[in-house]
Design an enzyme around this catalytic site. Structure first.
Site, short mmCIF file in Angstrom:
data_model
loop_
_atom_site.label_atom_id
_atom_site.label_comp_id
_atom_site.label_asym_id
_atom_site.label_seq_id
_atom_site.Cartn_x
_atom_site.Cartn_y
_atom_site.Cartn_z
N LYS A 94 50.03 37.86 41.88
CA LYS A 94 49.62 38.73 42.98
C LYS A 94 49.29 37.90 44.20
CE LYS A 94 47.24 42.33 40.23
NZ LYS A 94 47.96 43.54 40.66
N ARG A 148 50.28 48.58 30.89
CA ARG A 148 51.02 49.52 30.02
C ARG A 148 51.46 48.83 28.73
NH1 ARG A 148 55.14 50.87 34.68
NH2 ARG A 148 53.30 50.19 35.85
N1 BES Z 1 45.91 46.27 37.71
C1 BES Z 1 47.06 46.60 38.45
C2 BES Z 1 46.99 47.96 39.12
C3 BES Z 1 46.00 48.16 40.22
C4 BES Z 1 46.13 47.48 41.41
C5 BES Z 1 45.01 49.09 40.07
C6 BES Z 1 45.24 47.70 42.42
C7 BES Z 1 44.12 49.31 41.07
C8 BES Z 1 44.24 48.60 42.26
C9 BES Z 1 48.29 46.65 37.55
O1 BES Z 1 48.28 45.78 36.48
C10 BES Z 1 49.47 46.35 38.42
O2 BES Z 1 49.50 45.31 39.00
N2 BES Z 1 50.39 47.29 38.51
C11 BES Z 1 51.54 47.15 39.34
C12 BES Z 1 52.73 47.68 38.56
C13 BES Z 1 54.05 47.39 39.21
C14 BES Z 1 54.33 45.92 39.18
C15 BES Z 1 55.12 48.16 38.46
C16 BES Z 1 51.32 47.98 40.61
O3 BES Z 1 50.77 49.07 40.52
O4 BES Z 1 51.70 47.50 41.66
ZN ZN Z 2 48.97 43.84 36.90
#
Ligand code: BES
Ligand code: ZN
Ligand code: ZN
Length: 459
Positions: free
Chosen positions: A240, A314
């Site tokens: 990230k 997931r």
């Molecule tokens: N933990 C994050 C989701 C998240 C980000 C929740 C910011 C609340 C605030 C999750 O693991 C993630 O990074 N999801 C990605 C999925 C994508 C790569 C398909 C997302 O939501 O961008």
């Molecule tokens: Zn993530």
């Protein structure tokens, strides 16, 4: 921390709850000096306004608390909580004038406003305390506040002190309090016990991944809660950017909310059989980290192509959901800080949830209204199933294009459950302080679920 009502004392300070409509009549009952004082202060009974009236010795004799008009109250929750946040330390009681529903919401709001995350503070932060108002179930409100405080404490604790092992410790402490059974599968044992995706997500961290499994209650319908316990989410090799990683200690917010809800259920002694499953991992980076385009075979046997290592929630939930589904629970609920898309859709105030059961959805939404824990349904839109089916494996963990990201994540999870299922994609964080919700970790959906359970499970 414990959030409880104050013991009544002779010097407890009365709070007169005043609206712009009732202000005139109230002022007439005051001595003339106080009448002038109310005017001088410019007190109009606007929501959140306070006017303290002194006695002869200069102590606070009584406080007028602005309750605003209906429109103002409809713009938020817990209308008395901002008073609780502003009043000086002391013991207060509500004189009268609130309906039982308003008393319940505001008594809870007061307790939640007294929440402090003080683990890293050397100086205690005092709070104004409230005597339990007559006519409400004070114990039930304390139960809810205790569960919420647990959720907040777990989320607020930084990842340095809240890794998978510490999340396990917290679950063990909760199990001990309520005499629940708990087993934990850790590290390489996850492979032996067939939790390949929990292992794959967590294996790059020196802090070993694990699956926490807690059970409580002997009779009644069976409820299984599954909470995402990603103690820190770097994104993995699809790392990230800094701005997005900044809050990721809260990525165990689903686990924290599931444990908080479990605490509420067990304290309330609900007649059900409860199981709580928490995959607790750190999504980290080393030479052994899972890679984009790796294909994992899940516990259920479905294969998953990893197209983004940041879509880890997931994966760990899928193995836990598959385990949940190996018995026949009456309801499975997953709670997870799963997608940025859910946050974009509904913001930090509303808990997005998915269910295929219209009756459950109605019950839950009504309960959310009753207990000031608003929830909003998003669809398990089956036509989007094709989006989670890539070329060479059964499933894709990160469909390209990112359209409907919360829905495709929910559909992914649904593939692992055959029992009645509800999924919450929560934010778990209050970005700026609001009444009864200081900035920081916050539970979402737990109170609504608690209130809806007797109807949904026929308790
Ligand atoms: N933990 C994050 C989701 C998240 C980000 C929740 C910011 C609340 C605030 C999750 O693991 C993630 O990074 N999801 C990605 C999925 C994508 C790569 C398909 C997302 O939501 O961008
Ligand atoms: Zn993530
Ligand atoms: Zn995550």
């Amino acid at each position: 921390m414990t959030l409880s009502f104050a013991v009544p004392t002779p010097d407890a300070i009365p709070l007169a709850i005043v609206t712009p409509d009732t202000l005139g009549a109230l002022v007439e009952t005051l001595p003339s000096g106080s009448q002038a004082w109310v005017q001088t202060q410019g007190f109009t009974a606007a929501l959140g306004q306070l006017c303290t009236l002194p006695n002869e010795t200069g102590d606070i004799a009584r406080v007028l608390v602005g309750f605003g008009n209906e429109d103002a109250r409809a713009r938020g929750r817990f209308p008395l909580a901002s008073a609780a946040q502003k009043l000086p330390e002391g013991t207060y009681y509500i004189e009268s004038g609130l309906t039982p529903d308003a008393l319940r919401e505001n008594a809870l709001g007061w307790l939640l406003a007294c929440y402090r995350f003080d683990r890293y503070r050397t100086q205690p932060q005092p709070a104004a305390r409230l005597v339990a108002p007559d006519g409400i179930d004070a114990q039930q409100i304390e139960t809810i506040a205790a569960g919420e405080a647990l959720t907040r404490d777990l989320i607020n604790t930084p990842a340095s002190d809240m890794g998978p092992a510490q999340l396990e410790d917290a679950a063990r402490a909760l199990a001990k309090t309520h005499k629940a059974e708990i087993t934990v599968t850790t590290g390489e044992a996850l492979l032996d016990q067939n939790f390949p995706m929990i292992h794959a997500v967590g294996r790059a961290s020196p802090r070993a991944p694990r699956l926490i499994d807690m059970r409580w209650g002997q009779v009644g319908p069976m409820l299984t809660l599954v909470g995402k316990g990603v103690c820190f989410d770097t994104g993995g090799l699809n790392i990230k950017p800094g701005g997005s990683m900044g809050l990721m200690k809260k990525d165990m917010g689903g686990a924290a909310t599931a444990l908080g809800l479990a605490d509420m259920i067990m304290r309330s002694g609900l007649p059900l059989r409860l199981r709580v499953l928490i995959p607790a991992v750190e999504n980290s980076i080393n030479g052994d980290a899972m890679r984009p385009q790796d294909i994992l075979t899940s516990r259920k046997g479905l294969t998953v192509e990893i197209n983004n290592t940041d879509a880890e929630g997931r994966l760990v939930l899928a193995d836990a959901l598959a385990l949940a589904d190996e018995e026949t629970p009456d309801l499975v609920i997953s709670m997870a800080t799963l997608t940025g898309a859910a946050r974009v859709a509904l913001g930090p105030d509303l808990a997005p949830y998915f269910t295929d059961d219209d009756n459950h959805a109605t019950r839950l939404a009504q309960a959310g209204q009753r207990v000031a824990d608003p929830v909003w349904r998003l669809p398990f839109h089956t036509p989007y199933e094709a989006r989670i089916e890539p070329g060479i494996a059964d499933l894709d963990n990160a469909p390209s294009g990112g359209m409907a990201g919360a829905i495709t994540a929910a559909l992914f999870l649904r593939r692992f459950v055959t029992a009645p299922y509800m999924h919450f994609d929560i934010y778990g964080w209050q970005p700026t302080a609001a009444p009864a919700r200081p900035k920081g970790g916050v539970g979402m959906g737990a109170r609504a679920i608690l209130d809806a359970l007797p109807e949904i499970l026929d308790l």
